[in-house]
Design an enzyme around this catalytic site. Structure first.
Site, PDB file in Angstrom:
ATOM      1  N   LYS A   1       0.831  -1.202   0.000  1.00 44.94           N
ATOM      2  CA  LYS A   1       0.000   0.000   0.000  1.00 44.94           C
ATOM      3  C   LYS A   1       0.865   1.252   0.000  1.00 44.94           C
ATOM      4  O   LYS A   1       2.004   1.212   0.465  1.00 44.94           O
ATOM      5  CB  LYS A   1      -0.881   0.024   1.268  1.00 44.94           C
ATOM      6  CG  LYS A   1      -2.013  -0.984   1.283  1.00 44.94           C
ATOM      7  CD  LYS A   1      -2.832  -0.842   2.555  1.00 44.94           C
ATOM      8  CE  LYS A   1      -3.960  -1.864   2.593  1.00 44.94           C
ATOM      9  NZ  LYS A   1      -4.978  -1.648   1.541  1.00 44.94           N
TER      10      LYS A   1
ATOM     11  N   ASP B   1      -7.647  -3.044  10.589  1.00 42.57           N
ATOM     12  CA  ASP B   1      -8.139  -4.078   9.677  1.00 42.57           C
ATOM     13  C   ASP B   1      -8.611  -5.336  10.412  1.00 42.57           C
ATOM     14  O   ASP B   1      -8.969  -6.318   9.783  1.00 42.57           O
ATOM     15  CB  ASP B   1      -7.053  -4.422   8.649  1.00 42.57           C
ATOM     16  CG  ASP B   1      -7.616  -4.812   7.297  1.00 42.57           C
ATOM     17  OD1 ASP B   1      -8.812  -4.536   7.044  1.00 42.57           O
ATOM     18  OD2 ASP B   1      -6.870  -5.409   6.495  1.00 42.57           O
TER      19      ASP B   1
ATOM     20  N   GLU C   1      -6.366  -9.540   0.705  1.00 44.63           N
ATOM     21  CA  GLU C   1      -6.048 -10.653   1.619  1.00 44.63           C
ATOM     22  C   GLU C   1      -7.219 -11.025   2.517  1.00 44.63           C
ATOM     23  O   GLU C   1      -7.301 -12.155   2.995  1.00 44.63           O
ATOM     24  CB  GLU C   1      -4.830 -10.300   2.466  1.00 44.63           C
ATOM     25  CG  GLU C   1      -5.112  -9.502   3.752  1.00 44.63           C
ATOM     26  CD  GLU C   1      -5.700  -8.111   3.506  1.00 44.63           C
ATOM     27  OE1 GLU C   1      -5.533  -7.601   2.387  1.00 44.63           O
ATOM     28  OE2 GLU C   1      -6.342  -7.556   4.428  1.00 44.63           O
TER      29      GLU C   1
ATOM     30  N   ARG D   1     -10.389 -11.509   1.918  1.00 48.05           N
ATOM     31  CA  ARG D   1     -11.193 -12.604   1.362  1.00 48.05           C
ATOM     32  C   ARG D   1     -10.448 -13.929   1.433  1.00 48.05           C
ATOM     33  O   ARG D   1     -11.055 -14.993   1.524  1.00 48.05           O
ATOM     34  CB  ARG D   1     -11.621 -12.249  -0.072  1.00 48.05           C
ATOM     35  CG  ARG D   1     -10.483 -12.028  -1.026  1.00 48.05           C
ATOM     36  CD  ARG D   1     -10.884 -11.231  -2.256  1.00 48.05           C
ATOM     37  NE  ARG D   1     -10.937  -9.786  -2.010  1.00 48.05           N
ATOM     38  CZ  ARG D   1     -11.251  -8.877  -2.927  1.00 48.05           C
ATOM     39  NH1 ARG D   1     -11.570  -9.265  -4.167  1.00 48.05           N
ATOM     40  NH2 ARG D   1     -11.264  -7.599  -2.628  1.00 48.05           N
TER      41      ARG D   1
HETATM   42  N1  BES Z   1      -8.200  -3.731   4.360  1.00 47.37           N
HETATM   43  C1  BES Z   1      -8.294  -3.353   3.003  1.00 47.37           C
HETATM   44  C2  BES Z   1      -9.564  -2.568   2.687  1.00 47.37           C
HETATM   45  C3  BES Z   1      -9.579  -1.135   3.133  1.00 47.37           C
HETATM   46  C4  BES Z   1      -8.864  -0.176   2.458  1.00 47.37           C
HETATM   47  C5  BES Z   1     -10.378  -0.748   4.168  1.00 47.37           C
HETATM   48  C6  BES Z   1      -8.927   1.141   2.846  1.00 47.37           C
HETATM   49  C7  BES Z   1     -10.458   0.586   4.562  1.00 47.37           C
HETATM   50  C8  BES Z   1      -9.730   1.522   3.902  1.00 47.37           C
HETATM   51  C9  BES Z   1      -8.306  -4.586   2.121  1.00 47.37           C
HETATM   52  O1  BES Z   1      -7.532  -5.644   2.555  1.00 47.37           O
HETATM   53  C10 BES Z   1      -7.758  -4.165   0.791  1.00 47.37           C
HETATM   54  O2  BES Z   1      -6.616  -3.801   0.760  1.00 47.37           O
HETATM   55  N2  BES Z   1      -8.568  -4.232  -0.250  1.00 47.37           N
HETATM   56  C11 BES Z   1      -8.147  -3.823  -1.531  1.00 47.37           C
HETATM   57  C12 BES Z   1      -8.722  -4.788  -2.542  1.00 47.37           C
HETATM   58  C13 BES Z   1      -8.217  -4.576  -3.936  1.00 47.37           C
HETATM   59  C14 BES Z   1      -6.751  -4.953  -4.001  1.00 47.37           C
HETATM   60  C15 BES Z   1      -9.012  -5.440  -4.884  1.00 47.37           C
HETATM   61  C16 BES Z   1      -8.677  -2.412  -1.769  1.00 47.37           C
HETATM   62  O3  BES Z   1      -9.792  -2.108  -1.366  1.00 47.37           O
HETATM   63  O4  BES Z   1      -7.945  -1.607  -2.334  1.00 47.37           O
HETATM   64 ZN    ZN Z   2      -7.233  -5.769   4.544  1.00 47.75          ZN
HETATM   65 MN    MN Z   3      -5.527  -5.443   1.946  1.00 55.33          MN
END
Ligand code: BES
Ligand code: ZN
Ligand code: MN
Length: 497
Positions: A278, A289, A350, A352
């Site tokens: 990220k 998370d 991750e 899912r």
């Molecule tokens: N924990 C994150 C989702 C998230 C992101 C929650 C920002 C709150 C704020 C999750 O694990 C994630 O990184 N999801 C990705 C999925 C994508 C790679 C398909 C996302 O939402 O960017």
């Molecule tokens: Zn996550």
């Molecule tokens: Mn993630």
């Protein structure tokens, strides 16, 4: 903070402060009318002077009114009577608790005569306790000096007009307070940083909860998780030195043979994204998370405290998502506990990957329904912001009940679709499915559709709390959502058997 209710009228209470409502059109609530009459018109005089307009959330503290036993009278603006809906009610309660004056320990809050259309005394009491507890919550255990809380009341009295109302108020207060205890637990676990709140720490906290409330508990380690065949969950866990845990909590408040409700909570104690790392900005927020896991703990705590007549199993897959020489790489293919294989195109999807194995594990409990709770997608924040959690469900009654309970508890959710047509986006040339769809394309729905492939054995709902589990900015911190929604839903199911 303690809550009590008595038959009586607020104007005769010997509390340190009596709080009464005033509407924006100058109309007084019954308790305000009585205070006005006793004091020779002090309330109407305050309104006439312009010091109290009745504006929603405004307060005016009056002292030493003649004819009134309490040394302080707090006027609380309720807004227009016709617009006193659920949110305005809670706002007024919070304003009263904040405005009671720093000398007030005992606050009598004449909130049963703040009429909210369609809501009864039990609801008023429930929301009063929840709103009041929200005001006094602090997370300061990691500061060398504690933030002071002593300017708030320590006891709130809710006067009830008669014995029936008092019974309803007592029930609502105990429910609201227990839910607030669950919310506070969820907030605390959420607010703790990733170096404290590790998967092992969550396992220990599960044991503490189990000991305190006589719950069943199992905390499985990496070897046991491997034995179960949870190749998807473990693939995420392996990127970190911190060992994973699969936490199972069992609350048996219902009949021995009654099918349990299963809550599955995402327990990523820190999400760096892994190799698909990220951006640095706001990455600290990825300590949140595990707020799905925290909500499972909080809901079980509330139900156990209330001795709800229902069986509930909580399942929490907990691990970190970090980059390392052992971490998942884009293109890796793993085998889930269900036997289905997954091509990991993005290691940041991750949640899912750990939830799918927990959802397969849930089958063994022959559940009445399974609800998973996860900070799953940034896309859900784009769709719904910080107001509604995203709700997905394969069962209509389950969806409707969750939506209704969310609205009642001011912990709302909004339903999003699960049409089969979305599934095409998860097609992989190399495995049974990919873990992401096309970037920018219905991300919250695609994530839910991925999970749906593992939930064919039971009625299922999924709450994406990415936008609602914590606040950003100056008020950064966990919200404890959706503990109120979930607890209310399960209390209702407990009562309907
Ligand atoms: N924990 C994150 C989702 C998230 C992101 C929650 C920002 C709150 C704020 C999750 O694990 C994630 O990184 N999801 C990705 C999925 C994508 C790679 C398909 C996302 O939402 O960017
Ligand atoms: Zn996550
Ligand atoms: Mn993630």
């Amino acid at each position: 903070m303690d809550f009590i209710t008595k038959v009586g009228s607020a104007d005769t209470c010997k509390a340190d402060c009596v709080a009464v409502g005033v509407y924006a059109d100058g109309e007084l609530t019954p308790a305000a009318q009585r205070i006005d009459a006793r004091s020779g018109g002090a309330v109407r005089a305050a309104i006439r002077s312009g010091d109290m307009t009745g504006k929603r959330g405004s307060v005016l503290l009056l002292r030493a009114l003649p004819g009134v036993a309490a040394p302080r009278v707090l006027l609380v603006g309720l807004g227009k009577a016709a617009e006193l809906h659920e949110k305005a009610y809670a706002e007024a309660v919070r304003a009263a608790v904040k405005g009671a004056g720093s000398g007030t320990r005992d606050l009598a809050l004449a909130a049963t005569d703040w009429a909210v259309r369609g809501r009864d005394t039990r609801w008023q009491a429930q929301l009063l306790a929840l709103a009041a507890r929200e005001v006094v919550y602090r997370f300061d255990e990691l500061k060398s000096k504690r933030d002071s809380t002593d300017t708030f009341p320590t006891r709130i009295l809710l006067p009830a007009p008669d014995a029936a109302a008092q019974r309803a108020a007592a029930l609502g207060l105990s429910e609201g307070n227990a839910i607030a205890n669950g919310v506070d637990l969820a907030k605390r676990l959420g607010n703790l940083p990733g170096n404290v709140c590790t998967p092992r720490y969550l396992g220990e906290q599960a044991r503490v909860l189990a000991r305190t409330f006589k719950l069943g508990v199992e905390v499985l380690d990496e070897r046991q998780i491997e034995k179960l065949g949870m190749g998807s969950f473990l693939s995420v866990a392996r990127g970190s030195e911190e060992p994973p845990r699969l936490i199972v909590l069992k609350y048996q408040g219902g009949g021995k043979s009654a099918a349990p409700y299963v809550l599955v909570g995402k327990g990523i104690t820190f999400d760096s994204g892994g190799i698909s790392i990220k951006p640095a900005a706001n990455m600290d927020e990825m300590k949140f998370d595990m707020c799905g896991a925290a909500a499972v703990f909080g809901t079980l705590r509330a139900l156990a405290e209330l001795k709800a007549k229902i069986n509930v199993v909580g399942i929490v897959p907990a691990c970190e998502n970090l980059p390392s020489g052992r971490a998942n790489k884009p293109g890796d293919i793993v085998k889930s506990m269900s036997g289905q294989t997954i091509e990991i195109l993005n290691t940041d999807a991750e949640g899912r990957l750990i939830l799918c194995d927990a959802l397969t594990y849930a089958q063994r409990f022959k559940p009445a329904a399974v609800i998973d709770i996860a900070t799953l997608t940034g896309a859900c924040v784009v769709a719904l912001g910080n107001v509604n959690s995203g709700l997905f469900a394969t069962d209509e009654k389950l969806a409707e009940d969750l939506l209704r309970c969310g609205r009642a508890m001011l912990d709302p959710a909004w339903r999003l679709p699960l049409d089969d047509d979305y599934q095409d986006d998860l097609k992989s040339n190399f495995a049974d499915m990919a873990n992401i769809g096309s970037p920018g394309n219905a991300g919250a729905v695609i994530a839910a559709c991925f999970l749906a492939r593992f939930t064919k054995a039971y009625p299922w709902a999924h709450l994406d709390i990415a936008g609602t589990a914590w606040r950003r900015g100056a008020a950064k911190g966990a919200t404890g959502r959706p503990v109120p929604l979930l607890t209310q839903f399960l209390l209702e199911r407990a009562a309907s058997r």
